[in-house]
Write an enzyme that holds these catalytic residues in place. Structure first.
Site, PDB file in Angstrom:
ATOM      1  N   ARG A 100       0.832  -1.213   0.000  1.00 47.10           N
ATOM      2  CA  ARG A 100       0.000   0.000   0.000  1.00 47.10           C
ATOM      3  C   ARG A 100       0.866   1.263   0.000  1.00 47.10           C
ATOM      4  NH1 ARG A 100      -5.151  -0.434   1.804  1.00 47.10           N
ATOM      5  NH2 ARG A 100      -5.268   1.702   1.042  1.00 47.10           N
ATOM      6  N   HIS A 101       2.164   1.091   0.324  1.00 43.67           N
ATOM      7  CA  HIS A 101       3.068   2.251   0.340  1.00 43.67           C
ATOM      8  C   HIS A 101       3.489   2.542  -1.099  1.00 43.67           C
ATOM      9  CE1 HIS A 101       3.315   2.859   4.672  1.00 43.67           C
ATOM     10  NE2 HIS A 101       2.892   1.611   4.665  1.00 43.67           N
ATOM     11  N   ARG A 102       2.868   3.553  -1.692  1.00 49.80           N
ATOM     12  CA  ARG A 102       2.998   3.782  -3.136  1.00 49.80           C
ATOM     13  C   ARG A 102       4.175   4.649  -3.497  1.00 49.80           C
ATOM     14  NH1 ARG A 102      -2.750   6.464  -3.016  1.00 49.80           N
ATOM     15  NH2 ARG A 102      -1.842   6.989  -0.986  1.00 49.80           N
ATOM     16  N   LEU A 110       6.889 -12.798  -5.302  1.00 53.03           N
ATOM     17  CA  LEU A 110       6.698 -14.163  -5.804  1.00 53.03           C
ATOM     18  C   LEU A 110       5.266 -14.329  -6.307  1.00 53.03           C
ATOM     19  CD1 LEU A 110       7.781 -17.153  -5.912  1.00 53.03           C
ATOM     20  CD2 LEU A 110       6.691 -17.446  -3.691  1.00 53.03           C
ATOM     21  N   SER A 111       5.145 -14.844  -7.540  1.00 49.19           N
ATOM     22  CA  SER A 111       3.812 -15.004  -8.139  1.00 49.19           C
ATOM     23  C   SER A 111       3.198 -16.334  -7.721  1.00 49.19           C
ATOM     24  CB  SER A 111       3.942 -14.958  -9.660  1.00 49.19           C
ATOM     25  OG  SER A 111       2.747 -15.389 -10.253  1.00 49.19           O
ATOM     26  N   GLN A 112       1.927 -16.292  -7.361  1.00 47.20           N
ATOM     27  CA  GLN A 112       1.213 -17.544  -7.072  1.00 47.20           C
ATOM     28  C   GLN A 112       0.572 -18.095  -8.346  1.00 47.20           C
ATOM     29  OE1 GLN A 112      -1.414 -16.363  -3.805  1.00 47.20           O
ATOM     30  NE2 GLN A 112      -0.053 -17.370  -2.357  1.00 47.20           N
ATOM     31  N   ARG A 180      -4.721 -21.448  -5.700  1.00 49.90           N
ATOM     32  CA  ARG A 180      -4.256 -20.456  -4.714  1.00 49.90           C
ATOM     33  C   ARG A 180      -5.414 -19.797  -3.977  1.00 49.90           C
ATOM     34  NH1 ARG A 180      -2.490 -14.796  -7.735  1.00 49.90           N
ATOM     35  NH2 ARG A 180      -4.540 -14.391  -8.583  1.00 49.90           N
ATOM     36  N   ARG A 198      13.802   8.494   2.335  1.00 53.38           N
ATOM     37  CA  ARG A 198      12.650   9.284   2.776  1.00 53.38           C
ATOM     38  C   ARG A 198      11.436   8.368   2.966  1.00 53.38           C
ATOM     39  NH1 ARG A 198       9.874  14.396  -0.398  1.00 53.38           N
ATOM     40  NH2 ARG A 198       8.956  15.327   1.466  1.00 53.38           N
ATOM     41  N   ARG A 207       4.470   2.618  10.529  1.00 58.42           N
ATOM     42  CA  ARG A 207       4.266   1.165  10.652  1.00 58.42           C
ATOM     43  C   ARG A 207       5.109   0.506  11.730  1.00 58.42           C
ATOM     44  NH1 ARG A 207      -0.184  -0.731   7.738  1.00 58.42           N
ATOM     45  NH2 ARG A 207      -0.104   0.011   5.591  1.00 58.42           N
TER      46      ARG A 207
HETATM   47  C1  LIG Z   1      -2.523   1.926  11.672  1.00 53.45           C
HETATM   48  C2  LIG Z   1      -2.919   1.774  10.228  1.00 53.45           C
HETATM   49  C3  LIG Z   1      -4.150   1.247   9.937  1.00 53.45           C
HETATM   50  C4  LIG Z   1      -4.558   1.107   8.601  1.00 53.45           C
HETATM   51  N1  LIG Z   1      -5.765   0.566   8.332  1.00 53.45           N
HETATM   52  C5  LIG Z   1      -6.197   0.459   7.053  1.00 53.45           C
HETATM   53  C6  LIG Z   1      -7.468  -0.086   6.738  1.00 53.45           C
HETATM   54  O1  LIG Z   1      -8.230  -0.498   7.606  1.00 53.45           O
HETATM   55  N2  LIG Z   1      -7.833  -0.162   5.433  1.00 53.45           N
HETATM   56  C7  LIG Z   1      -7.020   0.280   4.428  1.00 53.45           C
HETATM   57  O2  LIG Z   1      -7.407   0.214   3.261  1.00 53.45           O
HETATM   58  N3  LIG Z   1      -5.781   0.762   4.698  1.00 53.45           N
HETATM   59  C8  LIG Z   1      -5.352   0.863   5.954  1.00 53.45           C
HETATM   60  N4  LIG Z   1      -4.113   1.368   6.234  1.00 53.45           N
HETATM   61  C9  LIG Z   1      -3.238   1.702   5.115  1.00 53.45           C
HETATM   62  C10 LIG Z   1      -3.138   3.229   4.898  1.00 53.45           C
HETATM   63  O3  LIG Z   1      -4.406   3.783   4.604  1.00 53.45           O
HETATM   64  C11 LIG Z   1      -2.179   3.532   3.748  1.00 53.45           C
HETATM   65  O4  LIG Z   1      -2.671   2.942   2.554  1.00 53.45           O
HETATM   66  C12 LIG Z   1      -0.777   3.003   3.983  1.00 53.45           C
HETATM   67  O5  LIG Z   1      -0.363   3.210   5.318  1.00 53.45           O
HETATM   68  C13 LIG Z   1       0.191   3.707   3.045  1.00 53.45           C
HETATM   69  O6  LIG Z   1       0.293   5.029   3.483  1.00 53.45           O
HETATM   70  P1  LIG Z   1       0.329   6.262   2.490  1.00 53.45           P
HETATM   71  O7  LIG Z   1      -0.782   6.245   1.497  1.00 53.45           O
HETATM   72  O8  LIG Z   1       0.487   7.473   3.356  1.00 53.45           O
HETATM   73  O9  LIG Z   1       1.745   5.941   1.777  1.00 53.45           O
HETATM   74  P2  LIG Z   1       2.229   6.282   0.338  1.00 53.45           P
HETATM   75  O10 LIG Z   1       1.311   5.743  -0.682  1.00 53.45           O
HETATM   76  O11 LIG Z   1       3.642   5.790   0.245  1.00 53.45           O
HETATM   77  O12 LIG Z   1       2.183   7.847   0.270  1.00 53.45           O
HETATM   78  C14 LIG Z   1       3.125   8.623   1.033  1.00 53.45           C
HETATM   79  C15 LIG Z   1       2.595  10.009   1.203  1.00 53.45           C
HETATM   80  O13 LIG Z   1       2.495  10.641  -0.097  1.00 53.45           O
HETATM   81  C16 LIG Z   1       1.326  11.467  -0.138  1.00 53.45           C
HETATM   82  N5  LIG Z   1       0.400  10.907  -1.145  1.00 53.45           N
HETATM   83  C17 LIG Z   1       0.476   9.688  -1.746  1.00 53.45           C
HETATM   84  N6  LIG Z   1      -0.511   9.546  -2.637  1.00 53.45           N
HETATM   85  C18 LIG Z   1      -1.247  10.668  -2.591  1.00 53.45           C
HETATM   86  C19 LIG Z   1      -2.402  11.090  -3.253  1.00 53.45           C
HETATM   87  N7  LIG Z   1      -3.015  10.327  -4.162  1.00 53.45           N
HETATM   88  N8  LIG Z   1      -2.909  12.305  -2.968  1.00 53.45           N
HETATM   89  C20 LIG Z   1      -2.313  13.107  -2.047  1.00 53.45           C
HETATM   90  N9  LIG Z   1      -1.202  12.759  -1.350  1.00 53.45           N
HETATM   91  C21 LIG Z   1      -0.671  11.550  -1.632  1.00 53.45           C
HETATM   92  C22 LIG Z   1       0.705  11.449   1.256  1.00 53.45           C
HETATM   93  O14 LIG Z   1       1.266  12.476   2.019  1.00 53.45           O
HETATM   94  C23 LIG Z   1       1.188  10.101   1.797  1.00 53.45           C
HETATM   95  O15 LIG Z   1       1.210  10.029   3.215  1.00 53.45           O
HETATM   96  C24 LIG Z   1      -3.690   1.509   7.549  1.00 53.45           C
HETATM   97  C25 LIG Z   1      -2.426   2.030   7.871  1.00 53.45           C
HETATM   98  C26 LIG Z   1      -2.039   2.167   9.192  1.00 53.45           C
HETATM   99  C27 LIG Z   1      -0.664   2.724   9.488  1.00 53.45           C
END
Ligand SMILES: Cc1cc2nc3c(=O)[nH]c(=O)nc-3n(C[C@H](O)[C@H](O)[C@H](O)COP(=O)(O)OP(=O)(O)OC[C@H]3O[C@@H](n4cnc5c(N)ncnc54)[C@H](O)[C@@H]3O)c2cc1C
Length: 254
Positions: A100-102, A110-112, A180, A198, A207
């Site tokens: 989820r960290h984009r 690894l592909s299933q 799978r 960063r 995290r």
């Molecule tokens: C305690 C916890 C609980 C969570 N629970 C859930 C859950 O229940 N369901 C769920 O789906 N996810 C959940 N998440 C995942 C969370 O919503 C994020 O998807 C994940 O932590 C990645 O964070 P991020 O989007 O900030 O990171 P990145 O995608 O790496 O982005 C880093 C930073 O870049 C900026 N950024 C990135 N993209 C954009 C954009 N499109 N527009 C504006 N700014 C942007 C923001 O400042 C962001 O913080 C949880 C995360 C945590 C830490």
């Protein structure tokens, strides 16, 4: 299966090429003895913004220069320092959260569908399970594995006719996809993760210290220890501590 984190790549600073630049510009740089490649890359990138070389260079050493950049919020320079990690012995539940960290991360997992895993392994929950829960967990993993292998073998047996290579690949993909679908979140996977300093700092902050997510904390602590050994200046404000149960947590000092 136990967690293992390998660092397979790291940014390298080319001091000779940089010396050429300094010479072309008729300036000089007081280099801090012992600073690592990643620390020097960040310092040099920061100094390019102000051309703070020669007489314009302050007496700050590398660690203090990098610390000041971070404290000022001039964090884009940290994106020039990059590491590649291979994570092994992690669960699909964990990697689903990780990917989820984009921003500032790249993933290859690894592909299933393409990799036929004839012996899937599972990552145990990080909290100790009482006997009845452990028995339930072990039984569930065994049932999933049996079902997975049964589906795999049964579909393969049904599909014995010769096919052209491209069709064969898609038939296998369909068979692996069906099999799978019964594998649980605990299934072990491998993932190659490249991330810049960063992005790593942000990842450790959000995290690294979630009390109820032991696997995430364990991976974050391991990654921190590897990058901090390389580049203490870039992670000066992050420490690993132990929770009461002895598991690691990553703390950011204000
Ligand atoms: C305690 C916890 C609980 C969570 N629970 C859930 C859950 O229940 N369901 C769920 O789906 N996810 C959940 N998440 C995942 C969370 O919503 C994020 O998807 C994940 O932590 C990645 O964070 P991020 O989007 O900030 O990171 P990145 O995608 O790496 O982005 C880093 C930073 O870049 C900026 N950024 C990135 N993209 C954009 C954009 N499109 N527009 C504006 N700014 C942007 C923001 O400042 C962001 O913080 C949880 C995360 C945590 C830490």
């Amino acid at each position: 299966v136990s967690l293992r984190v390998y660092v397979l790549s790291r940014s390298r600073f080319d001091a000779d090429a940089f010396a050429e630049f300094l010479q072309d510009e008729g300036t000089s740089w007081k280099r801090t003895p012992g600073a690592s490649d990643t620390e020097e890359i960040v310092e040099v990138a920061g100094r390019v913004c102000y051309m703070s070389y020669g007489e314009r260079q302050s007496p700050r050493d590398n660690a203090n220069y990098v610390k000041r950049l971070i404290q000022m919020g001039h964090e884009s320079v940290l994106e020039h320092a990059v590491w590649g990690f291979l994570l092994v012995g992690v669960s699909r539940a964990f990697t689903h959260q990780l990917v989820r960290h984009r921003v500032g991360f790249a993933f290859s997992q690894l592909s299933q569908q393409y990799f036929e895993d004839t012996d899937p392994r599972f990552v145990k929950p990080s909290v100790p399970l009482p006997d009845d829960a452990r028995t339930a967990w072990n039984g569930a993993m065994e049932t999933c594995k049996e079902a997975y292998l049964k589906i795999l073998n049964s579909l393969k047996a049904q599909d014995e006719e010769p096919h052209p290579a491209d069709q064969r690949r898609e038939i296998r993909r369909a068979i692996h996809s069906a099999a799978r679908s019964v594998l649980p979140n605990a299934t072990e996977t491998k993932i190659f993760v490249t991330a810049n300093a960063r992005a790593l700092r942000y990842f450790f902050s959000v995290r690294g210290s979630i009390p109820g997510d032991g696997e995430m904390r364990a991976v974050a602590a391991e990654m921190l220890s590897l990058v901090k050994a390389d580049s203490p200046a870039l992670f000066f404000d992050f420490e690993t501590e132990k929770l009461l149960d002895g598991s690691p947590t990553v703390i950011r000092r204000p």
